[in-house]
Design a protein around this motif. Structure first.
Motif, mmCIF file in Angstrom:
data_model
loop_
_atom_site.group_PDB
_atom_site.id
_atom_site.type_symbol
_atom_site.label_atom_id
_atom_site.label_comp_id
_atom_site.label_asym_id
_atom_site.label_seq_id
_atom_site.Cartn_x
_atom_site.Cartn_y
_atom_site.Cartn_z
ATOM 1 N N GLU A 87 0.857 -1.183 0.000
ATOM 2 C CA GLU A 87 0.000 0.000 0.000
ATOM 3 C C GLU A 87 0.890 1.230 0.000
ATOM 4 O O GLU A 87 1.965 1.225 0.607
ATOM 5 N N GLN A 122 -4.827 6.406 0.495
ATOM 6 C CA GLN A 122 -4.070 5.158 0.583
ATOM 7 C C GLN A 122 -4.469 4.336 -0.631
ATOM 8 O O GLN A 122 -5.663 4.144 -0.881
ATOM 9 N N GLY A 171 -3.833 0.667 -2.674
ATOM 10 C CA GLY A 171 -3.270 -0.662 -2.522
ATOM 11 C C GLY A 171 -4.132 -1.709 -3.191
ATOM 12 O O GLY A 171 -5.056 -1.386 -3.941
#
Length: 119
Positions: free
Chosen positions: A8, A35, A37
């Motif tokens: 991530e 974030q 990911g």
């Protein structure tokens, strides 16, 4: 690569509306942090800054404050960024990404994540 091995990353976006990457680096008063990911894109927060561009030139002190505000980010997505700020971001370990001007934020971040080899 399995999802377990995927990393991530935290990225920032210059956006007026959190929908599109539609802000120039020097004009941004805030950056939106995400974030990114294997599970997708998650909005984390907004970070307020003073814009860097001062009528045709950049304020170096303000740029340094922006760099500190984004120090934990791997990349910064902008509609446009000048060569000077791009070089300074890169030296700080932040990739300046202007390949997705006016693209939808989440779509662009997912595409970059897949194309960057992080996935």
């Amino acid at each position: 690569m399995s999802d377990v091995n995927r990393k991530e990353v935290r990225v920032a976006v210059a956006s007026k509306d959190r929908l599109q990457i539609n802000e120039h680096f020097g004009h941004a008063d805030a950056f939106h942090v995400y974030q990114v990911g294997p599970a997708g894109v998650v909005y984390l927060e907004e970070r307020q800054v003073e814009h860097y561009c001062q009528g045709g030139y950049g304020d170096e002190d303000k740029r340094e404050v922006i760099l500190r505000a984004l120090a934990d980010c791997s990349a910064l997505f902008v509609a446009r960024v000048g060569d000077g700020p791009r070089e300074r971001l890169e030296r700080a370990g932040i990739q300046a990404v202007d390949d997705y001007p006016y693209a939808q934020v989440e779509t662009a971040l997912q595409s970059w994540y897949q194309e960057s080899g992080r996935a």
